[in-house]
Design a protein around this motif. Structure first.
Motif, mmCIF file in Angstrom:
data_model
loop_
_atom_site.group_PDB
_atom_site.id
_atom_site.type_symbol
_atom_site.label_atom_id
_atom_site.label_comp_id
_atom_site.label_asym_id
_atom_site.label_seq_id
_atom_site.Cartn_x
_atom_site.Cartn_y
_atom_site.Cartn_z
ATOM 1 N N UNK A 78 0.827 -1.214 0.000
ATOM 2 C CA UNK A 78 0.000 0.000 0.000
ATOM 3 C C UNK A 78 0.857 1.257 0.000
ATOM 4 N N UNK A 79 1.983 1.196 -0.707
ATOM 5 C CA UNK A 79 2.870 2.351 -0.820
ATOM 6 C C UNK A 79 2.335 3.299 -1.877
ATOM 7 N N UNK A 80 2.496 4.592 -1.646
ATOM 8 C CA UNK A 80 2.040 5.588 -2.619
ATOM 9 C C UNK A 80 3.206 6.325 -3.279
ATOM 10 N N UNK A 81 4.416 6.032 -2.825
ATOM 11 C CA UNK A 81 5.590 6.667 -3.424
ATOM 12 C C UNK A 81 6.810 5.764 -3.234
ATOM 13 N N UNK A 82 7.763 5.896 -4.146
ATOM 14 C CA UNK A 82 8.976 5.080 -4.108
ATOM 15 C C UNK A 82 10.207 5.958 -4.281
ATOM 16 N N UNK A 83 11.290 5.529 -3.673
ATOM 17 C CA UNK A 83 12.609 6.061 -4.000
ATOM 18 C C UNK A 83 13.446 4.869 -4.449
ATOM 19 N N UNK A 84 13.923 4.940 -5.671
ATOM 20 C CA UNK A 84 14.744 3.869 -6.233
ATOM 21 C C UNK A 84 16.213 4.190 -5.945
ATOM 22 N N UNK A 85 16.971 3.163 -5.625
ATOM 23 C CA UNK A 85 18.384 3.366 -5.328
ATOM 24 C C UNK A 85 19.189 2.212 -5.905
ATOM 25 N N UNK A 86 20.296 2.536 -6.576
ATOM 26 C CA UNK A 86 21.247 1.469 -6.874
ATOM 27 C C UNK A 86 22.656 2.030 -6.876
ATOM 28 N N UNK A 87 23.614 1.143 -6.877
ATOM 29 C CA UNK A 87 25.013 1.551 -6.781
ATOM 30 C C UNK A 87 25.769 1.240 -8.067
ATOM 31 N N UNK A 88 26.839 1.974 -8.275
ATOM 32 C CA UNK A 88 27.775 1.709 -9.366
ATOM 33 C C UNK A 88 29.123 1.334 -8.760
ATOM 34 N N UNK A 89 29.485 0.052 -8.754
ATOM 35 C CA UNK A 89 30.762 -0.352 -8.170
ATOM 36 C C UNK A 89 31.983 0.304 -8.820
#
Length: 238
Positions: free
Chosen positions: A178-189
């Motif tokens: 039931x989330x209404x917003x997201x923050x996407x995160x990823x890394x660059x090694x």
């Protein structure tokens, strides 16, 4: 009787030179704090716990030579840490404990606040959790309508330059929570947080799937040793 005087008398063995160094370093840490200490000195303080009867400065400097910084050392994979001469299982455990504590403290900071009002804490947490990993990870912070954190989940882990991401699965999980917003995160090694063409396309796909369902993508953050990149800051998300 002083340590130096005891060493001159029969029956007393001279204390190793590093014993006084340990107490002096601990005293500096207590008196002036971590900001006044070099990275190798901070590592020494950690190593003291695992290596009680040895000069640990050479090990601290060897770790920094191999990995680069205090943050790099504590975040390094256990197997690579163990390659350094003098680094036992006990040393690895102490280093990974410090890293785990840093990540947990960062997560606690963002869990107790509205995420968008504590953006620096979000960035600090993401860097601590992911910036120094040797493989790409894709993480999603799921938020409620007040932008409070519902869940923090690693959706996938890949190779040194690729993580498989399935946009529909990301959005499906948001609906389950039931989330209404997201923050996407990823890394660059590689260290360079500059978004790739594949990063941009994948983000656009998630935005397009989420929008009709009333789910906002606040940002996509890429972290690396050299800093971070924000898709919203780069106007790749509007």
């Amino acid at each position: 009787m002083s340590e130096d005087r005891q060493g001159d008398l029969p029956g007393f063995s001279e204390a190793p030179h590093f014993h006084g160094h340990r107490e002096r370093l601990r005293a500096r840490f207590r008196d002036v704090g971590a900001d006044a200490l070099a990275d190798y000195e901070m590592l020494e303080l950690v190593l003291f716990r695992a290596i009680p009867r040895r000069d640990v400065k050479p090990i601290a400097k060897a770790l920094l030579k191999r990995f680069g910084s205090f943050a790099d050392v504590i975040a390094a994979p256990a197997a690579r840490l163990a390659e350094i001469e003098g680094v036992s299982d006990g040393v690895v455990t102490e280093l990974k404990l410090v890293h785990a504590a840093a990540v947990r403290m960062g997560r606690t900071k963002i869990a107790q606040k509205q995420v968008l009002s504590s953006w620096t804490s979000v960035l600090d947490y993401c860097r601590a959790a992911m910036a120094f990993a040797e493989r790409e990870q894709f993480r999603v912070l799921y938020l409620d309508k007040k932008n409070a954190l519902i869940a923090d989940e690693v959706q996938g882990e890949g190779t040194v330059d690729h993580t498989p991401v399935y946009p529909r699965e990301v959005v499906k999980r948001a609906l389950e929570l039931s989330a209404t917003a997201l923050i996407l995160v990823h890394n660059h090694p590689s260290g360079d947080p500059t978004p790739s063409r594949a990063d941009i396309l994948m983000t656009q796909q998630i935005v397009e799937i989420a929008k009709p369902l009333g789910i906002s993508i606040h940002d996509h953050i890429i972290v690396g040793r050299e800093g971070h990149a924000s898709f919203r800051g780069l106007k790749l998300i509007t």
